[in-house]
Write a protein that holds these residues in place. Structure first.
Motif, PDB file in Angstrom:
ATOM      1  N   UNK A 104       0.854  -1.196   0.000  1.00 18.55           N
ATOM      2  CA  UNK A 104       0.000   0.000   0.000  1.00 18.55           C
ATOM      3  C   UNK A 104       0.884   1.238   0.000  1.00 18.55           C
ATOM      4  N   UNK A 105       0.557   2.187  -0.864  1.00 14.43           N
ATOM      5  CA  UNK A 105       1.311   3.443  -0.928  1.00 14.43           C
ATOM      6  C   UNK A 105       0.381   4.598  -0.578  1.00 14.43           C
ATOM      7  N   UNK A 106       0.797   5.377   0.429  1.00 15.46           N
ATOM      8  CA  UNK A 106       0.054   6.565   0.845  1.00 15.46           C
ATOM      9  C   UNK A 106       0.968   7.771   0.684  1.00 15.46           C
ATOM     10  N   UNK A 155      -1.364   5.270  -6.684  1.00 16.22           N
ATOM     11  CA  UNK A 155      -1.324   5.592  -5.252  1.00 16.22           C
ATOM     12  C   UNK A 155      -2.620   5.114  -4.619  1.00 16.22           C
ATOM     13  N   UNK A 156      -2.509   4.461  -3.476  1.00 16.08           N
ATOM     14  CA  UNK A 156      -3.698   3.916  -2.820  1.00 16.08           C
ATOM     15  C   UNK A 156      -4.475   4.975  -2.045  1.00 16.08           C
ATOM     16  N   UNK A 157      -3.756   5.957  -1.485  1.00 19.39           N
ATOM     17  CA  UNK A 157      -4.447   6.995  -0.733  1.00 19.39           C
ATOM     18  C   UNK A 157      -3.564   8.229  -0.655  1.00 19.39           C
ATOM     19  N   UNK A 158      -4.202   9.407  -0.672  1.00 16.90           N
ATOM     20  CA  UNK A 158      -3.489  10.673  -0.559  1.00 16.90           C
ATOM     21  C   UNK A 158      -3.910  11.395   0.716  1.00 16.90           C
ATOM     22  N   UNK A 159      -2.931  11.881   1.448  1.00 18.15           N
ATOM     23  CA  UNK A 159      -3.188  12.629   2.674  1.00 18.15           C
ATOM     24  C   UNK A 159      -2.666  14.045   2.469  1.00 18.15           C
ATOM     25  N   UNK A 160      -3.561  15.018   2.511  1.00 17.76           N
ATOM     26  CA  UNK A 160      -3.242  16.392   2.151  1.00 17.76           C
ATOM     27  C   UNK A 160      -2.582  17.160   3.297  1.00 17.76           C
TER      28      UNK A 160
END
Length: 289
Positions: A104-106, A155-160
């Motif tokens: 998983x890539x965040x 990308x599995x999820x982006x955190x701003x």
């Protein structure tokens, strides 16, 4: 592993060794934290989690995190947190290698999710910068653009955020460990202002504010102190930048100022980039946006 029991000096040498059970491998999922072009602020946000990080460390094996430890455990990794944008040919190669060895890539922070402040190069002459700043620009290997991680890999999820909010960061890690989707808001900062009972700064004081088009997550930090939001969490999921640009103009901002307000931490995000390009075009012609 076999260990020998400690014997009293008077005990006989032929006393049997005491065999122990083999040490089980670390069953915790492995976490890696990677850095690309950035200021390290988002990695510092991880370290600032303090007590929460200690609790999480009981459930996850921090296998690669140069900012926190010199210990390196080889991949593959179950979870990779990636800070920073892609700015060199070497970055492109390395991010594909990271994707290949990560379950998983965040991506964390504005640099990784929108190119960061360094994405201002996307509207400039990089060769001119190099010739002015560096004594030997021929030694440099760089790209003409600064791009988010998602422009190069899945990308599995982006955190701003600039930097990321530590509460949201802990939520993402907890969600990963529990096999669920993170509960991260995608609505605007205006909702956070309403929840906190803040007075709307554009309405009350005529202060330009990007809150209506910016994703929540900061707790409406700037408006809570009477300042306009400057969009460090990037565009929310239904950002109406055309209406936002009109309001900024009504509040007295010139086209050039509107370009600058969109081209900050999240200049490379498609919504803010398009809005700034429209304002720049209007500025060059002298007309309204």
């Amino acid at each position: 592993m076999v260990e020998h029991a400690h014997t009293h000096p008077h005990e006989h040498e032929h006393d049997a060794a005491v065999a122990t059970e083999p040490t089980p491998p670390d069953a915790r999922p492995k976490l890696a934290v990677w850095k690309f072009a950035s200021c390290d602020g988002c990695q510092l946000s991880i370290l600032n989690c303090e007590d929460e990080l200690l609790q999480i460390a009981e459930s996850i094996h921090i296998a690669y995190f140069p900012e926190a430890t010199r210990a390196i455990v080889a991949g593959p990794y179950d979870l990779s947190l990636v800070e920073g944008s892609i700015t060199t040919p070497e970055d492109v190669k390395r991010i594909h290698e990271i994707r290949a060895q990560s379950g998983t890539v965040v991506t964390i922070g504005a640099c990784a999710t929108a190119g960061g402040i360094q994405a201002l190069r996307n509207w400039a002459d990089v060769d001119e910068f190099r010739s002015i700043v560096y004594a030997h620009p021929e030694y440099l290997s760089t790209l003409d653009t600064s791009t988010p991680i998602a422009s190069h890999i899945d990308v599995d999820y982006e955190l701003r955020g600039c930097p990321v909010d530590k509460t949201q960061l802990v939520e993402v890690l907890a969600a990963f460990l529990n096999g669920r989707k993170p509960r991260i808001p995608t609505y605007s900062v205006c909702v956070e202002c309403k929840l906190k009972g803040n007075v709307c700064v554009p309405v009350a004081t005529g202060t330009p504010c990007l809150g209506p088009v910016t994703q929540a997550g900061c707790g409406a930090l700037c408006p809570s102190y009477g300042r306009g939001c400057y969009g460090c969490f990037g565009p929310q999921d239904s950002a109406n930048t055309e209406a936002m640009t009109r309001q900024l103009a009504e509040l007295g901002m010139s086209n050039a100022d509107i370009v600058r307000v969109y081209r900050t931490f999240n200049a490379g995000s498609p919504e803010f980039a398009a809005a700034s390009d429209q304002a720049a075009a209007a500025s060059s012609t002298g007309g309204p946006t």
